[in-house]
Structure formats: C-alpha cells, structure tokens
Write a protein that holds these residues in place. Structure first.
Motif, PDB file in Angstrom:
ATOM      1  N   UNK A 165      27.647 -10.962  21.618  1.00 58.23           N
ATOM      2  CA  UNK A 165      28.219  -9.767  22.228  1.00 58.23           C
ATOM      3  C   UNK A 165      29.328 -10.179  23.181  1.00 58.23           C
ATOM      4  N   UNK A 166      30.402  -9.426  23.180  1.00 60.06           N
ATOM      5  CA  UNK A 166      31.472  -9.757  24.106  1.00 60.06           C
ATOM      6  C   UNK A 166      31.561  -8.683  25.169  1.00 60.06           C
ATOM      7  N   UNK A 167      31.723  -9.136  26.395  1.00 58.97           N
ATOM      8  CA  UNK A 167      31.891  -8.215  27.516  1.00 58.97           C
ATOM      9  C   UNK A 167      33.192  -8.606  28.166  1.00 58.97           C
ATOM     10  N   UNK A 168      34.238  -7.837  27.856  1.00 55.55           N
ATOM     11  CA  UNK A 168      35.553  -8.223  28.345  1.00 55.55           C
ATOM     12  C   UNK A 168      36.179  -7.073  29.096  1.00 55.55           C
ATOM     13  N   UNK A 169      37.091  -7.413  29.974  1.00 60.80           N
ATOM     14  CA  UNK A 169      37.826  -6.378  30.694  1.00 60.80           C
ATOM     15  C   UNK A 169      38.840  -5.776  29.728  1.00 60.80           C
ATOM     16  N   UNK A 170      38.680  -4.508  29.401  1.00 59.19           N
ATOM     17  CA  UNK A 170      39.607  -3.833  28.494  1.00 59.19           C
ATOM     18  C   UNK A 170      40.589  -3.033  29.326  1.00 59.19           C
ATOM     19  N   UNK A 171      41.786  -2.842  28.843  1.00 57.84           N
ATOM     20  CA  UNK A 171      42.706  -1.973  29.570  1.00 57.84           C
ATOM     21  C   UNK A 171      42.156  -0.549  29.642  1.00 57.84           C
ATOM     22  N   UNK A 172      42.436   0.170  30.743  1.00 60.16           N
ATOM     23  CA  UNK A 172      41.890   1.514  30.933  1.00 60.16           C
ATOM     24  C   UNK A 172      42.329   2.441  29.796  1.00 60.16           C
ATOM     25  N   UNK A 173      43.637   2.411  29.471  1.00 58.08           N
ATOM     26  CA  UNK A 173      44.112   3.245  28.364  1.00 58.08           C
ATOM     27  C   UNK A 173      43.958   2.424  27.086  1.00 58.08           C
ATOM     28  N   UNK A 174      43.097   2.914  26.192  1.00 60.01           N
ATOM     29  CA  UNK A 174      42.839   2.117  25.006  1.00 60.01           C
ATOM     30  C   UNK A 174      43.964   2.250  23.990  1.00 60.01           C
ATOM     31  N   UNK A 175      44.414   1.136  23.450  1.00 60.48           N
ATOM     32  CA  UNK A 175      45.482   1.222  22.462  1.00 60.48           C
ATOM     33  C   UNK A 175      44.967   1.861  21.176  1.00 60.48           C
ATOM     34  N   UNK A 176      45.843   2.554  20.499  1.00 64.57           N
ATOM     35  CA  UNK A 176      45.467   3.126  19.215  1.00 64.57           C
ATOM     36  C   UNK A 176      45.414   1.983  18.221  1.00 64.57           C
ATOM     37  N   UNK A 177      44.280   1.869  17.536  1.00 64.22           N
ATOM     38  CA  UNK A 177      44.091   0.755  16.621  1.00 64.22           C
ATOM     39  C   UNK A 177      44.761   1.058  15.288  1.00 64.22           C
ATOM     40  N   UNK A 178      45.367  -0.006  14.704  1.00 59.00           N
ATOM     41  CA  UNK A 178      46.034   0.170  13.409  1.00 59.00           C
ATOM     42  C   UNK A 178      45.058   0.689  12.360  1.00 59.00           C
ATOM     43  N   UNK A 179      43.774   0.337  12.515  1.00 53.39           N
ATOM     44  CA  UNK A 179      42.767   0.765  11.540  1.00 53.39           C
ATOM     45  C   UNK A 179      42.631   2.278  11.507  1.00 53.39           C
ATOM     46  N   UNK A 180      43.093   2.957  12.559  1.00 55.28           N
ATOM     47  CA  UNK A 180      42.974   4.416  12.583  1.00 55.28           C
ATOM     48  C   UNK A 180      43.894   5.087  11.574  1.00 55.28           C
ATOM     49  N   UNK A 181      44.823   4.314  11.027  1.00 55.42           N
ATOM     50  CA  UNK A 181      45.738   4.878  10.017  1.00 55.42           C
ATOM     51  C   UNK A 181      45.160   4.728   8.613  1.00 55.42           C
ATOM     52  N   UNK A 182      43.993   4.099   8.487  1.00 54.73           N
ATOM     53  CA  UNK A 182      43.420   3.844   7.164  1.00 54.73           C
ATOM     54  C   UNK A 182      42.382   4.925   6.840  1.00 54.73           C
ATOM     55  N   UNK A 183      41.897   4.978   5.555  1.00 53.86           N
ATOM     56  CA  UNK A 183      40.811   5.923   5.269  1.00 53.86           C
ATOM     57  C   UNK A 183      39.632   5.648   6.210  1.00 53.86           C
ATOM     58  N   UNK A 184      39.032   6.706   6.742  1.00 59.33           N
ATOM     59  CA  UNK A 184      37.982   6.517   7.748  1.00 59.33           C
ATOM     60  C   UNK A 184      38.579   6.463   9.148  1.00 59.33           C
ATOM     61  N   UNK A 185      39.907   6.440   9.201  1.00 68.31           N
ATOM     62  CA  UNK A 185      40.596   6.309  10.490  1.00 68.31           C
ATOM     63  C   UNK A 185      40.297   7.458  11.442  1.00 68.31           C
ATOM     64  N   UNK A 186      40.098   8.671  10.880  1.00 64.22           N
ATOM     65  CA  UNK A 186      39.825   9.825  11.747  1.00 64.22           C
ATOM     66  C   UNK A 186      38.494   9.629  12.473  1.00 64.22           C
ATOM     67  N   UNK A 187      37.550   9.005  11.788  1.00 67.81           N
ATOM     68  CA  UNK A 187      36.242   8.740  12.415  1.00 67.81           C
ATOM     69  C   UNK A 187      36.414   7.721  13.546  1.00 67.81           C
ATOM     70  N   UNK A 188      37.198   6.690  13.274  1.00 67.64           N
ATOM     71  CA  UNK A 188      37.451   5.685  14.311  1.00 67.64           C
ATOM     72  C   UNK A 188      38.139   6.313  15.512  1.00 67.64           C
ATOM     73  N   UNK A 189      39.098   7.208  15.226  1.00 74.30           N
ATOM     74  CA  UNK A 189      39.820   7.854  16.333  1.00 74.30           C
ATOM     75  C   UNK A 189      38.863   8.696  17.160  1.00 74.30           C
ATOM     76  N   UNK A 190      38.013   9.480  16.474  1.00 70.89           N
ATOM     77  CA  UNK A 190      37.071  10.321  17.238  1.00 70.89           C
ATOM     78  C   UNK A 190      36.090   9.453  18.013  1.00 70.89           C
TER      79      UNK A 190
END
Ligand code: PMP
Length: 463
Positions: A1-26
């Motif tokens: 498991x990784x516990x890392x400091x993530x930026x507050x505003x999450x970047x939109x992942x490229x995977x969100x443009x693929x099929x299933x991407x709407x689920x990832x976005x939600x």
C-alpha cells in the motif's frame, strides 16, 4: 500500500478518456481522498479469472497484487465459486451474528486442520469483525484482559491495520472496565538486514536485534512496563517484504516465554500457503500464543479470526462482539480455499516458484543495478529499488529510489502487469501473485517486470 502526499487538486487521469472512464471520473469526484490502489491502477475491472483481470477498456492484466495478498487461488476460482453457489442454493441464512451454523462448523474444522498441530490442539477461535485490523484489535484486547496489562511490544516496519480508538470512544463500562488503562507501544528493531537498524547487517545485525530486545526488557530503567503482548509478522508485508530469520523468531519466542509475555503472530498476509508453508510460523517451528488471520482465509470474501491458546480464554460473554461475525458465504469460500491449498500442495509450489523467481531476478540484478535487493519467502516477494549512483550506507545499501519505483509501477501497468509498492519509502515492488500462477505466467511476469524496470530506469515515465 502506498501512502503518499497527493496534490489537493487531483489531476484528470488519461484513463478517464477510455471506456469505463466515466466510472473512474465519478470515483475521483465522489470517493474519499484516502483512495489508494484506485490511484495506482486506474482500471475498471469487469471480469477476472485466476491471475488475469480484464478492464472495461478491453485490456488484460496479470494481477500480482491479488487483493493485497487475499486471493490465494486467484480471482473466481471454480472451487470457490462452486462452494459459494452451493451455499446460496442451499437456502442457508447469509448473515448470522455468531450463531452456530454448519458452514461455520465446517470452516472451523478446515481451519484447525490447517494449523500447526501443537498450536491447534485445544486452541480457541474467536470470529471478529471481518477485516485483518479487527482481528489484531481483538487479539491485543484479549491479551490485555488475560494479563491485566496494557502496553504492547511491536516492531519497526510493522503493519497491523488502520483502526484506532474505536473502543476508546465506546461507552460501555462493563466492556471497558476489565481492560487496564495506561500503557503504550514499545517499538523494537525488526531484523531488516539490508537496511540494518544497527548499521551492520547480516547475521550480526539479527543477533543485535534480538539482544537489544532482551536487554531492554530486563533493564529496570529501560522504560518499558510489563506488556500485554508482543505482536509481529514473520514476513513483514507492507513494511517492504522483509522476512525475519527463523532463528530470530525463535529468540522472540524464547524471550517472551521466559518473561510471561504472550506472543501474537499476525498471519493476515503470510497465511494460507503464501510464504511456502501453510502458515509462516511453521518455517521456524515457533508456537505462538495467538495468531491473527484474515485475507485468504475468506476465499476472497471478508472474514477474520483470532486463534489462541485456551489458557487466554478469559473473556466474559459479550466482551468482544461485532455484527459481521457470521458471514456464511465467506466461511464456505474460506473452507474451500483452505482445503484446496492443502490438497494441491500449493504452499510447496509457492516455495518452489518463489525460489525460481528470486533466482531469475537476482540474475537480472547484474544488468539492472537499480535492483538493490531481491528478497522474500514463497510467493511473497519484494524488489527494493535504489539509486546505484548514490553513496552506499555502512551495510552497502544504496539510497532508495521511490520516484523510480512509481515509474516502474506505471511501466508495469502499461505492459499489462499489476504490481504495487510497499516498504519504508514505497521503493519496494511487491509481488503477491496467486498461488495458482502457472509456469507460463511466471515467465510473462518476469519478462514484463524486468522490461519495465529497464525502461523506467532508462527514463520511461520521467517528466
Ligand atoms: N496485518 C497485516 C500483516 C496486514 O498485511 C494487513 C493488511 N495489509 C492487516 C493486518 C490489516 O488488514 P485489513 O486491511 O483487512 O484491516
């Protein structure tokens, strides 16, 4: 498991443009910022079988994470599915608190038959809430009740779960009163030879780690009150896949036994064949006072138990309760898994495959100097990634390279391989394939992994 400091505003992942991407976005929009694996692996799994997971985008992955070591038989194993279907079709109640059922009776028989005989004879089992952390809490509380002490001895690099203070804010006096107040956790050095806490490594470091424990406990000015228990992992998982030498484990057993300190072994991740024995304690022959078990014992469904020696059975009725202690399906799936692992010699197979994979990765180390160490036991393996140009420490270990580890994980994913990180700085690639991994899959994992390490160390994924 990784516990890392993530930026507050999450970047939109490229995977969100693929099929299933709407689920990832939600998911990104609606789920907690504490999401972990979902960040490392932006996949929407739609089907899985054995070691293979298929995403909504049609891509297939070899899964070396296996639900953080849960899926001893891989995804949707036919025998596990058959046990679940049989139970569903039988009309058995699915939720039953801690009432007696045929499924629980059968699971308990399968579990006790799998445990080291010396430990299982006369042992008691407590079904607790369904997560590993629930079993850890239960075991500590059990030993606090039994000893009238509160503190615990635990190790550097240990991982035992994430719940904190549930009982502290619970108001039931009858439950709380038998538990002593005060006390704390005393942190002891785990024998991590590669980055030895004493800076000497090898057998000498292991000896020093044991001597330190004994001297500290016997020092009247050592600051340690008599503890309720010592808790340890025989192979640390989240701590970076660090196997404890068998001799050190026997020393911990001797030291605790001589001082009347109950020894709890956390087999949540190491159990059910994972390390090349049914239970990791079997390598050393250590007989603990309690074992905490979860993950694989539920055959992919949630289930956790504490098994302990009868003499510690000092709880009053209701001293440790919980709503989800009677998951009928998990017991059926778990019994099927325990029996399958034993009947098919999967622990022995894990030992053999672990040696083969380790040998191959050590060969690769010659041409890939970013591989600092390859270690582990059975099919619980770790590859610590380092910066070979950095100054080595007194044990010869180069500095960790967590940024490279992140790039390797991404490079693995793009090659169809799911590998998670762990260890002190998340610089250890962790391999936890199902025990049913085939010889061809071993080769495919090794090819993809070494290719990903090579590509990432040559700059793939670097900004
Ligand atoms: N103990 C060990 C050794 C573990 O590896 C884990 C989980 N990775 C836990 C306890 C906690 O289990 P859970 O996440 O189910 O609470």
């Amino acid at each position: 498991m990784t516990l890392t400091a993530e930026p507050a505003a999450e970047p939109v992942n490229a995977a969100e443009a693929t099929p299933g991407g709407a689920i990832l976005r939600r998911q990104r929009v609606r789920e907690s910022a504490a999401r972990t694996y979902a960040r490392s692996f932006p996949i929407v799994p739609v089907r899985a079988h054995g070691m293979t997971v298929e995403g909504a985008d049609g891509r297939r992955y070899l899964d070396c994470l296996s639900g953080a070591g849960t899926l001893a038989l891989g995804h949707n194993h036919p025998e596990v599915l058959a046990a679940i279907r049989r139970t569903l079709d039988s009309g058995a109640p699915l939720h039953l608190l801690d009432l007696a059922t045929a499924e629980k009776d059968d699971f308990t028989s399968a579990l006790f038959a799998s445990l080291p005989a010396e430990f299982a004879t006369g042992a008691k089992v407590h079904f607790c809430g369904p997560a590993g952390t629930d079993a850890v809490e239960a075991a500590l509380k059990l030993m606090q009740t039994a000893t009238g002490r509160r503190g615990a001895l635990a190790f550097t690099g240990a991982y035992h779960g994430m719940t904190a203070g549930a009982l502290a804010v619970t108001a039931n006096v009858a439950v709380k009163a038998p538990l002593p107040s005060g006390g704390e956790t005393t942190r002891l050095p785990y024998p991590y030879a590669y980055r030895c806490p004493f800076g000497v490594g090898g057998e000498r470091g292991t000896e020093l780690a044991a001597t330190y424990v004994q001297r500290l406990l016997d020092d009247p000015s050592g600051g340690v009150l008599p503890p309720a228990a010592m808790i340890l992992e025989a192979v640390q998982g989240e701590g970076g896949v660090v196997p404890a030498p068998d001799g050190w484990l026997r020393e911990m057993r001797r030291i605790t036994a001589e001082r009347g300190i109950p020894l709890i072994v956390d087999e949540v991740q190491t159990g059910v064949g994972r390390t090349g024995a049914m239970w990791a304690v079997e390598h050393s022959g250590v007989v603990p006072d309690a074992m905490v078990l979860s993950k694989a014992i539920g055959g992919s469904l949630p289930l956790a138990v504490v098994v302990y020696r009868e003499e510690y059975d000092g709880w009053l009725p209701g001293a440790h309760t919980g709503t989800f202690r009677g998951n009928t399906l998990a017991m059926a799936a778990g019994a099927a898994t325990l029996r399958y692992v034993a009947a098919h010699g999967l622990a022995e197979r894990a030992a053999r495959l672990g040696e083969r994979i380790t040998a191959r990765l050590r060969e690769a180390q010659h041409r890939l100097p970013v591989i600092g160490e390859v270690r582990g036991r059975g099919l619980m393996l770790g590859i610590e990634l380092v910066d070979p140009t950095g100054e080595p420490d007194s044990c010869g270990a180069h500095p960790v390279d967590p940024a490279l580890a992140v790039r390797v994980r991404a490079a693995c994913l793009s090659r169809g391989l799911i590998v998670e990180l762990g260890g002190r700085h998340d610089a250890v690639l962790r391999l936890l394939p199902p025990l049913t991994i085939t010889d061809e899959q071993v080769e495919a994992v090794l090819d993809r992994l070494t290719d990903a390490i090579e590509a990432a160390s040559a700059g793939e994924g670097a900004r």
